[in-house]
Design a protein around this motif. Structure first.
Motif, PDB file in Angstrom:
ATOM      1  N   PHE B  45      44.678  47.848 -15.092  1.00  0.00           N
ATOM      2  CA  PHE B  45      46.338  48.802 -14.727  1.00  0.00           C
ATOM      3  C   PHE B  45      46.489  49.694 -15.079  1.00  0.00           C
ATOM      4  N   ASN B  46      46.001  49.894 -17.030  1.00  0.00           N
ATOM      5  CA  ASN B  46      46.713  50.919 -18.090  1.00  0.00           C
ATOM      6  C   ASN B  46      45.067  51.387 -17.332  1.00  0.00           C
ATOM      7  N   GLN B  47      43.632  51.053 -16.963  1.00  0.00           N
ATOM      8  CA  GLN B  47      42.778  52.571 -16.788  1.00  0.00           C
ATOM      9  C   GLN B  47      43.051  52.611 -15.515  1.00  0.00           C
ATOM     10  N   PHE B  48      43.411  51.686 -14.195  1.00  0.00           N
ATOM     11  CA  PHE B  48      43.993  52.614 -12.968  1.00  0.00           C
ATOM     12  C   PHE B  48      44.428  54.025 -13.302  1.00  0.00           C
ATOM     13  N   LYS B  49      45.060  54.050 -14.022  1.00  0.00           N
ATOM     14  CA  LYS B  49      47.011  54.671 -13.836  1.00  0.00           C
ATOM     15  C   LYS B  49      46.175  55.900 -14.591  1.00  0.00           C
ATOM     16  N   GLU B  50      45.173  55.486 -15.150  1.00  0.00           N
ATOM     17  CA  GLU B  50      44.570  57.168 -15.434  1.00  0.00           C
ATOM     18  C   GLU B  50      43.394  58.051 -14.633  1.00  0.00           C
ATOM     19  N   HIS B  51      43.479  57.690 -13.988  1.00  0.00           N
ATOM     20  CA  HIS B  51      42.607  58.237 -12.428  1.00  0.00           C
ATOM     21  C   HIS B  51      43.247  59.077 -11.593  1.00  0.00           C
ATOM     22  N   ALA B 336      36.839  40.867  -9.022  1.00  0.00           N
ATOM     23  CA  ALA B 336      36.540  42.292  -9.109  1.00  0.00           C
ATOM     24  C   ALA B 336      35.408  42.870  -8.459  1.00  0.00           C
ATOM     25  N   PRO B 337      34.410  43.208  -8.377  1.00  0.00           N
ATOM     26  CA  PRO B 337      33.237  44.118  -7.901  1.00  0.00           C
ATOM     27  C   PRO B 337      33.607  43.855  -6.612  1.00  0.00           C
ATOM     28  N   MET B 338      34.335  42.449  -5.483  1.00  0.00           N
ATOM     29  CA  MET B 338      34.961  42.414  -4.747  1.00  0.00           C
ATOM     30  C   MET B 338      36.086  43.204  -4.294  1.00  0.00           C
ATOM     31  N   LEU B 339      37.225  43.428  -4.862  1.00  0.00           N
ATOM     32  CA  LEU B 339      38.468  44.028  -4.968  1.00  0.00           C
ATOM     33  C   LEU B 339      37.809  45.531  -4.159  1.00  0.00           C
ATOM     34  N   VAL B 340      37.122  45.614  -4.970  1.00  0.00           N
ATOM     35  CA  VAL B 340      36.457  47.575  -5.147  1.00  0.00           C
ATOM     36  C   VAL B 340      36.082  47.531  -3.504  1.00  0.00           C
ATOM     37  N   ALA B 341      34.978  47.005  -3.194  1.00  0.00           N
ATOM     38  CA  ALA B 341      33.836  46.819  -1.623  1.00  0.00           C
ATOM     39  C   ALA B 341      35.208  46.457  -0.494  1.00  0.00           C
ATOM     40  N   VAL B 405      41.804  54.987  -4.266  1.00  0.00           N
ATOM     41  CA  VAL B 405      41.939  53.858  -4.890  1.00  0.00           C
ATOM     42  C   VAL B 405      40.977  52.893  -5.460  1.00  0.00           C
ATOM     43  N   GLY B 406      39.951  53.239  -4.077  1.00  0.00           N
ATOM     44  CA  GLY B 406      38.506  51.895  -4.006  1.00  0.00           C
ATOM     45  C   GLY B 406      37.764  52.611  -5.449  1.00  0.00           C
ATOM     46  N   ASP B 407      38.318  53.715  -5.702  1.00  0.00           N
ATOM     47  CA  ASP B 407      37.339  54.280  -6.118  1.00  0.00           C
ATOM     48  C   ASP B 407      37.762  54.449  -7.991  1.00  0.00           C
ATOM     49  N   GLY B 408      39.191  54.161  -8.042  1.00  0.00           N
ATOM     50  CA  GLY B 408      39.800  54.203  -9.372  1.00  0.00           C
ATOM     51  C   GLY B 408      39.571  52.813  -9.496  1.00  0.00           C
ATOM     52  N   LEU B 409      39.745  52.082  -8.253  1.00  0.00           N
ATOM     53  CA  LEU B 409      39.614  50.426  -9.006  1.00  0.00           C
ATOM     54  C   LEU B 409      38.197  49.665  -9.318  1.00  0.00           C
ATOM     55  N   GLN B 410      37.187  50.626  -8.801  1.00  0.00           N
ATOM     56  CA  GLN B 410      35.824  51.032  -9.860  1.00  0.00           C
ATOM     57  C   GLN B 410      35.914  51.001 -10.942  1.00  0.00           C
ATOM     58  N   PRO B 415      33.358  47.085 -17.154  1.00  0.00           N
ATOM     59  CA  PRO B 415      33.537  46.961 -18.648  1.00  0.00           C
ATOM     60  C   PRO B 415      32.645  48.194 -19.437  1.00  0.00           C
ATOM     61  N   LYS B 416      32.509  48.805 -18.654  1.00  0.00           N
ATOM     62  CA  LYS B 416      31.146  49.521 -19.472  1.00  0.00           C
ATOM     63  C   LYS B 416      32.675  51.001 -19.982  1.00  0.00           C
TER      64      LYS B 416
END
Lengths: 323, 420
Positions: B45-51, B336-341, B405-410, B415-416
């Motif tokens: 979530f923290n990472q997502f907020k940065e996008h 996680a990758p499925m959520l993006v898809a 949102v998909g891009d942000g989630l990706q 992990p990288k």
């Protein structure tokens, strides 16, 4: 390599065969059949006539029997007769295919010409203002419904400004005294469809070009080239771009599928006389022969382009081996 | 290493002693907060907020979802009905007021008479007695013609007439006056329906179909990709051949052919379906059939690599069944990758649905969807451009939001890219 291509070709032919059978079967499930249309247009038709007509068109046979007799005709070069246009399908397909090819090719060219410089620039300067805007617009391009974009272009350029034609392929009933005026006329009708078809492709291309170029510039040999003191031009174009191009070739060839799909919508919006519009119109008007042929041609084109993409990939990148 | 990174490293080194001093000056609770491990979702979530764009887009989607879910409430509050036609007010411009036609007024009075017979009788006799309206004597209808005649007059006159009467309790009659004049924020369409409320109900259909298709096709993809990846060998080859073949087909032509099918020619299916939802269900099934492939390939790839990992071997040695290994040990790793898809799938499903509905093959009117509101846009653009602009704009905004949102989630689940 040879056996690989052969195997892929056989696979493609099998897929086309299966798809054509499925399509044939689905067509029998669409509302109305040719005899029903005749019944509607002729109220004095008798039930014997109906039975005779059904037998004439083989409509009393099950779907697979009809499919095989149809496939046999196709193999012998007889594509059938269009009920709507009252001409053999061969005559109909030629100009339509040419129109769609012109449209798709122009759209591909336009999107490449725009996407390449922007994609490469934003890959070389990630995080810059240009990169930010390129990213933003590529997202917009991917998300915009192409048919709606077409409608918006019509509203702006045809209805409001009145500078470009709202639809069609060429001005009807005009004798062109020179080839130049003919081309100018056709080009005028192409501008809006090409724009509406390109925008989505530009969005897709920019993203791929950017990531592929960034990947290429991260390689060790780029650092070596820089350390050797090569000019920036040589590093970027000879070492970076040429390597970035390898995955891009596949993307460009595969994009043909997207262009062909999109062409149906674009051609319908702009009433552009191409194969896509023919697929749609013939399905809507129960013109089975035309619908089947135009559908199979569009699917085959896409599948062959996919095959071509895989083969090109092998040529472009010697590290890939086909077994 | 380039110069820039080296520079930044030295910069960091200079900064380090500073940081250390601030660390040592932390009190007990702050130190505890720092040392505590963050749960996975919080990191994401923290990472997502940065996008930034993704974060704002999430709010846009939330807004659309709330509007779509409260469609009935909006109808109740504003009194606008997505199916109410008004032939007298076609192609109204945005921000305009429409008057009901005579036949709508008549039927409203009829409803009034049926619902409040006593009040209607009283009002009719009083109108007659006061001689306000000269009506032919129609005793068998108990002077109800007066009610019809009165309502046809302009609003102010009706109100004035009612005010003159001694008995003031005709509020029900006055209330129907209010429903005649309707305000249309976005104007009206070709049969005089309010565009705003149709957009609201269209949001429900379009976003609903989009989300349902994305979720269901992800489930199909998970199943097929999971089986292919886990068992490998011949099963894998067969399933992936099918996947690749479907993936290589041009989507729109295939969808057009499938959605042109008339379900009434398949009696078995027809019996199962409620005709009013038929087109929605048909759309849903067809789109699911042709959109599971990306997820299947993604899941297969992850499972193939997971299969060789130690924890799977451990589970196997402990005697876990295949189902347990797939469901308990492998699926959590591909979520996680499925959520993006799925998120990206919603966007493309909405576009495909709208394209088919635009061609007249998708969701059938009168059920509004953003696509079928554009159905005869080519003719309508000369009458009222807003009818074409607005539905498409909605499609565009929703799709772009889901893609962001998909891009942000990706970025967030990768992990990288995670910074701690």
């Amino acid at each position: 390599m040879g056996t690989y291509i052969l195997r892929r070709l056989i696979q493609t032919v099998i897929v086309i065969g299966l798809i054509s059978y499925m399509c044939f079967y689905l067509m029998t499930l669409m509302p109305g059949d040719p005899v029903e249309l005749m019944i509607q247009s002729n109220p004095r038709i008798t039930s014997e006539d109906i039975a005779r007509l059904r037998e004439l068109y083989n409509l009393d046979q099950p779907a697979y029997v009809r499919y095989f007799s149809w496939a046999k005709d196709i193999m012998s070069g007889d594509l059938g007769y269009s009920r709507t246009y009252r001409v053999p399908v061969q005559e109909l397909m030629g100009p339509r295919l040419k129109n769609t090819f012109v449209l798709s090719f122009m759209a591909l060219l336009t999107s490449l010409l725009i996407a390449l410089p922007f994609g490469i620039y934003s890959a070389l300067k990630p995080g810059s203002r240009v990169d930010y805007f390129v990213n933003f617009f590529s997202f917009g391009g991917i998300s915009i419904p192409s048919f709606w974009l077409g409608l918006m272009l019509i509203i702006i350029f045809s209805v409001q400004l009145g500078v470009l034609p709202a639809g069609g392929t060429e001005t009807i009933g005009v004798d062109h005294e020179s080839t130049w005026s003919f081309f100018k006329d056709r080009a005028l009708y192409l501008i809006l469809p090409v724009i509406s078809l390109s925008v989505q492709q530009i969005g897709v291309f920019v993203r791929y070009i950017r990531s592929s170029m960034m990947e290429a510039m991260r390689n060790d040999f780029i650092r070596t080239a820089k350390a050797k003191g090569l000019s920036r031009f040589v590093v970027v174009w000879k070492h970076g771009f040429r390597n970035a191009l390898i995955p891009l070739i596949t993307i460009f060839a595969l994009s043909f599928s997207g262009l062909f799909s999109g062409a149906i919508l674009t051609e319908t919006v702009f009433a552009y006389q191409g194969v896509g519009k023919l697929v749609y119109d013939s399905i809507m008007s129960n013109d089975y022969n035309v619908a089947m042929i135009s559908f199979i041609i569009s699917v085959s084109m896409v599948l062959l382009m996919n095959l071509l993409a895989d083969i090109l990939y092998g040529f472009a990148d010697p590290r890939i081996s086909y077994t | 290493m380039d110069l820039q990174t080296q520079e930044s490293l030295t910069h960091n080194n200079q900064k380090d002693p500073n940081m250390a001093s601030t660390h040592s000056s932390l009190n007990e609770s702050e130190r505890k907060a720092l040392e505590q491990a963050l749960p996975m979702w919080k990191i994401v979530f923290n990472q997502f907020k940065e996008h930034k764009m993704a974060f704002y887009s999430a709010f846009v989607i939330l807004f659309f979802l709330i509007v779509a879910l409260s469609a009935e409430l909006i109808t109740k509050v504003t009194g606008l009905d997505p199916n109410r036609q008004n032939v007298g007010a076609r192609y109204l411009a945005p921000m305009s007021r429409a008057q009901a036609t005579d036949d709508i007024k008549e039927s409203a009075v009829e409803v009034y008479i049926n619902q409040h017979p006593d009040e209607a009788k009283k009002l009719a006799t009083e109108l007659k007695a006061q001689n306000i309206l000269i009506v032919d004597t129609d005793t068998e209808n108990e002077n109800q013609d007066a009610l019809y005649d009165l309502i046809m007059k302009p609003d102010e006159e009706v109100k004035a007439t009612l005010a003159k009467l001694q008995n003031v309790n005709y509020s029900n009659y006055e209330a129907i006056l209010k429903t005649f004049s309707t305000y249309h924020v976005f104007g009206t369409d070709e049969v005089g329906r309010d565009v705003l409320i149709r957009l609201v109900y269209g949001a429900r259909v379009s976003i609903g179909v989009g989300i349902m298709v994305a979720l269901s096709s992800a489930l199909i993809g998970l199943l097929i990709g999971g089986i292919a990846g886990f068992y490998g060998g011949k099963i894998d080859m067969a399933l992936m051949r099918v996947t690749d073949a479907l993936l290589s087909l041009p989507t729109i032509p295939i969808l057009i052919v499938f959605s042109a099918v008339d379900l009434s020619k398949l009696p078995a299916i027809k019996q199962m379906m409620n005709p009013s939802y038929e087109s929605i269900i048909k759309m849903f099934v067809i789109m699911c059939l042709f959109s599971w492939m990306t997820v299947a390939r993604l899941v297969r790839g992850s499972i193939l690599s997971l299969r060789e990992r130690e924890f799977v071997l451990a589970a196997k040695t402990l005697g876990a069944t295949d189902a347990t290994i797939i469901l308990r040990h492998m699926f959590p790793n591909v979520i996680a990758p499925m959520l993006v898809a799925i998120t990206l799938g919603v966007g493309s499903s909405i576009i495909y649905e709208s394209a088919l509905s635009f061609l007249g093959l998708g969701i059938m009117p009168p059920t509004p969807s953003w696509g079928n509101m554009l159905n005869n846009a080519q003719e309508v653009i000369y009458k009222n451009v807003w009818l074409t602009v607005l539905p498409g704009l909605m499609i565009f905004i929703t799709t772009v939001s889901f893609n962001f949102v998909g891009d942000g989630l990706q970025d967030a689940v990768d992990p990288k890219s995670i910074k701690r």
